[in-house]
Scaffold this motif. Structure first.
Motif, PDB file in Angstrom:
ATOM      1  N   TYR A   1       0.798  -1.226   0.000  1.00  0.00           N
ATOM      2  CA  TYR A   1       0.000   0.000   0.000  1.00  0.00           C
ATOM      3  C   TYR A   1       0.835   1.284   0.000  1.00  0.00           C
ATOM      4  O   TYR A   1       0.277   2.377  -0.056  1.00  0.00           O
ATOM      5  CB  TYR A   1      -0.955  -0.002   1.191  1.00  0.00           C
ATOM      6  CG  TYR A   1      -2.028  -1.057   1.055  1.00  0.00           C
ATOM      7  CD1 TYR A   1      -3.122  -0.848   0.227  1.00  0.00           C
ATOM      8  CD2 TYR A   1      -1.937  -2.265   1.745  1.00  0.00           C
ATOM      9  CE1 TYR A   1      -4.108  -1.816   0.096  1.00  0.00           C
ATOM     10  CE2 TYR A   1      -2.925  -3.235   1.608  1.00  0.00           C
ATOM     11  CZ  TYR A   1      -4.000  -3.006   0.789  1.00  0.00           C
ATOM     12  OH  TYR A   1      -4.979  -3.970   0.647  1.00  0.00           O
TER      13      TYR A   1
ATOM     14  N   THR B   1      -4.515   2.999  -1.965  1.00  0.00           N
ATOM     15  CA  THR B   1      -4.484   3.729  -0.698  1.00  0.00           C
ATOM     16  C   THR B   1      -5.074   5.122  -0.858  1.00  0.00           C
ATOM     17  O   THR B   1      -5.919   5.559  -0.075  1.00  0.00           O
ATOM     18  CB  THR B   1      -3.039   3.835  -0.180  1.00  0.00           C
ATOM     19  OG1 THR B   1      -2.492   2.516  -0.031  1.00  0.00           O
ATOM     20  CG2 THR B   1      -2.979   4.561   1.146  1.00  0.00           C
ATOM     21  N   VAL B   2      -4.649   5.839  -1.901  1.00  0.00           N
ATOM     22  CA  VAL B   2      -5.160   7.189  -2.144  1.00  0.00           C
ATOM     23  C   VAL B   2      -6.619   7.125  -2.597  1.00  0.00           C
ATOM     24  O   VAL B   2      -7.449   7.930  -2.157  1.00  0.00           O
ATOM     25  CB  VAL B   2      -4.297   7.915  -3.187  1.00  0.00           C
ATOM     26  CG1 VAL B   2      -4.892   9.282  -3.519  1.00  0.00           C
ATOM     27  CG2 VAL B   2      -2.874   8.076  -2.673  1.00  0.00           C
TER      28      VAL B   2
ATOM     29  N   GLY C   1      -4.858   6.009   4.311  1.00  0.00           N
ATOM     30  CA  GLY C   1      -5.211   6.710   3.087  1.00  0.00           C
ATOM     31  C   GLY C   1      -6.104   7.903   3.366  1.00  0.00           C
ATOM     32  O   GLY C   1      -5.931   8.983   2.783  1.00  0.00           O
TER      33      GLY C   1
ATOM     34  N   PRO D   1       0.625   7.599  -2.447  1.00  0.00           N
ATOM     35  CA  PRO D   1       0.660   8.372  -1.204  1.00  0.00           C
ATOM     36  C   PRO D   1       1.766   9.425  -1.198  1.00  0.00           C
ATOM     37  O   PRO D   1       1.562  10.550  -0.741  1.00  0.00           O
ATOM     38  CB  PRO D   1       0.893   7.303  -0.130  1.00  0.00           C
ATOM     39  CG  PRO D   1       0.283   6.063  -0.707  1.00  0.00           C
ATOM     40  CD  PRO D   1       0.560   6.147  -2.184  1.00  0.00           C
TER      41      PRO D   1
END
Length: 421
Positions: A121, A275-276, A383, A411
């Motif tokens: 991630y 994640t974002v 996130g 990220p």
């Protein structure tokens, strides 16, 4: 890089990336056979999917293919590419690297849980204050009716706001319609975009969404399970507008169709881009229903449709806000403690009951979710923090949010600079 500097070698490198991306898509589809949760959506060419699924490839071989793809990318000099090509090169590498790690884990490789979080991630699991839940517990204790056991009071309160089955359809329809209306005030949706809702029975899930491509999603709501009125709005925002449906419809048009970046036609649950994307989806409800606007929509929209007294909307909103903090942070902490070896299953079970205030059935379901999706709860919480901090509260917050929502970002893209990329 200016167009005048393009060379035949540049073009060859771009074609190499196209070939890498196409084979990455096949690898992701192959891995999805062994790990059904890995592929969240596919809306690329049917021929690619059919060709991939005509054979079964074991995880260790998929990991080997991913390593070969990474080696191919290493032979492409990013400095010879235009800016969008360099961005694609970087992001494609991170997508393939996450696939390699996940395939390796399924193939029997061992990885410490914190290393798994970072590899899949692109974020580090941060340590929280062990008393992190004191504040939301204090809010709940002060707002919930009655005295005594906090968990019992919380569950009794939320049970009183379960939408009656006969009112489920108008409540969900209103939540999706209003979230869509508010979203379109800030960003245009692709032509032909639509989201269809139907109501089913006999399924284990509360609600389910699938993006089909051509800017179309199907939502299935389970009319058999108890759904509290806040869940209608949360689901509409997270999965619909401005969440995953919006995100995928825009990226399909801008990345897959306009640029030909086929790698974005397969959405995987485990990657730094996820994640974002998940963080933006979580933040979406706060963006389109900030502060008192959610209370107002409860009062004027959802509560009357669900048959609840609008005078309770403010209290309900305060309770939901506190419990959301508990669940987002608590799921991440329990997942990290349990899967990282610091907590036994029994200890994780007790934390879910005592801290997150879940009943025994919900606790078992949450543990099964953590065991199946592993680092995902940590990525969801981190996130959200990354995207929230990037968006901030300045005059350009909507510009920043749309950037995080619609662009494929890592990220690090949001934390390395305060400016829009």
């Amino acid at each position: 890089m200016e167009p005048s500097t393009y060379t035949g070698e540049n073009a060859a490198e771009a074609r190499d990336m196209d070939a890498v991306a196409r084979f990455y898509v096949k690898c992701a589809l192959w891995l999805g056979v062994h790990d059904p949760a890995f592929v969240d959506a596919y809306f690329g060419p049917a021929a690619v999917r059919d060709e991939a699924l005509a054979v079964t490839v074991p995880p260790d071989r998929i990991a080997g293919y991913a390593a070969d793809l990474l080696a191919t990318l290493d032979r492409i000099d990013p400095d010879r590419l235009e800016e969008s090509g360099r961005t694609r090169h970087t992001h494609l590498r991170e997508m393939i690297r996450a696939l390699e790690i996940r395939a390796g884990i399924l193939g029997g490789q061992s990885l410490a849980f914190d290393a798994e979080i970072e590899a899949l991630y692109g974020i580090a699991a941060t340590e929280d204050d062990p008393d992190w839940y004191d504040e939301p517990h204090a809010v709940l204790d002060s707002r919930l009716p009655g005295n005594g056991d906090l968990s019992a009071r919380y569950r009794a309160f939320m049970d009183s706001f379960v939408i009656p089955p006969e009112r489920l359809e108008p409540a969900f329809a209103a939540a999706f319609a209003e979230s869509r209306r508010r979203t379109t005030e800030h960003l245009p949706l692709p032509a032909g975009e639509r989201l269809e809702i139907s109501y089913v029975a006999g399924e284990p899930w509360e609600a389910f969404i699938r993006f089909l491509g051509d800017a179309i999603s199907l939502v299935r709501v389970n009319a058999d399970l108890p759904v509290t009125v806040d869940r209608a709005l949360a689901y509409a925002c997270h999965e619909g507008y401005p969440g995953h449906h919006t995100m995928r419809a825009i990226r399909e048009a801008a990345l897959v169709r306009a640029r030909g970046w086929i790698e974005h036609s397969v959405v995987t649950l485990a990657s730094p881009l996820a994640t974002v994307a998940e963080g933006a989806a979580v933040l979406g409800e706060e963006m389109i229903f900030p502060g008192p606007e959610r209370v107002r929509f409860f009062e004027e929209g959802l509560f009357p449709l669900a048959g609840f007294d609008p005078g309770n909307a403010d209290l309900f909103d305060a309770v939901v806000t506190a419990s959301t903090v508990l669940n987002l942070t608590g799921n991440a902490r329990v997942a990290r403690g349990y899967l990282g070896g610091a907590l036994s299953r029994q200890e994780a079970y007790r934390l879910l009951q005592d801290v997150l205030l879940l009943d025994p059935e919900a606790t078992q379901a949450r543990l099964r979710f953590i065991e199946e999706f592993r680092a995902y709860p940590v990525a969801l919480a981190q996130g959200y923090r990354v995207v929230r901090d990037y968006v901030g509260d300045g005059a350009d917050r909507w510009e920043r949010f749309v950037h995080a929502l619609t662009e494929p970002l890592l990220p690090g893209d949001l934390t390395s600079s305060g400016s829009l990329g």
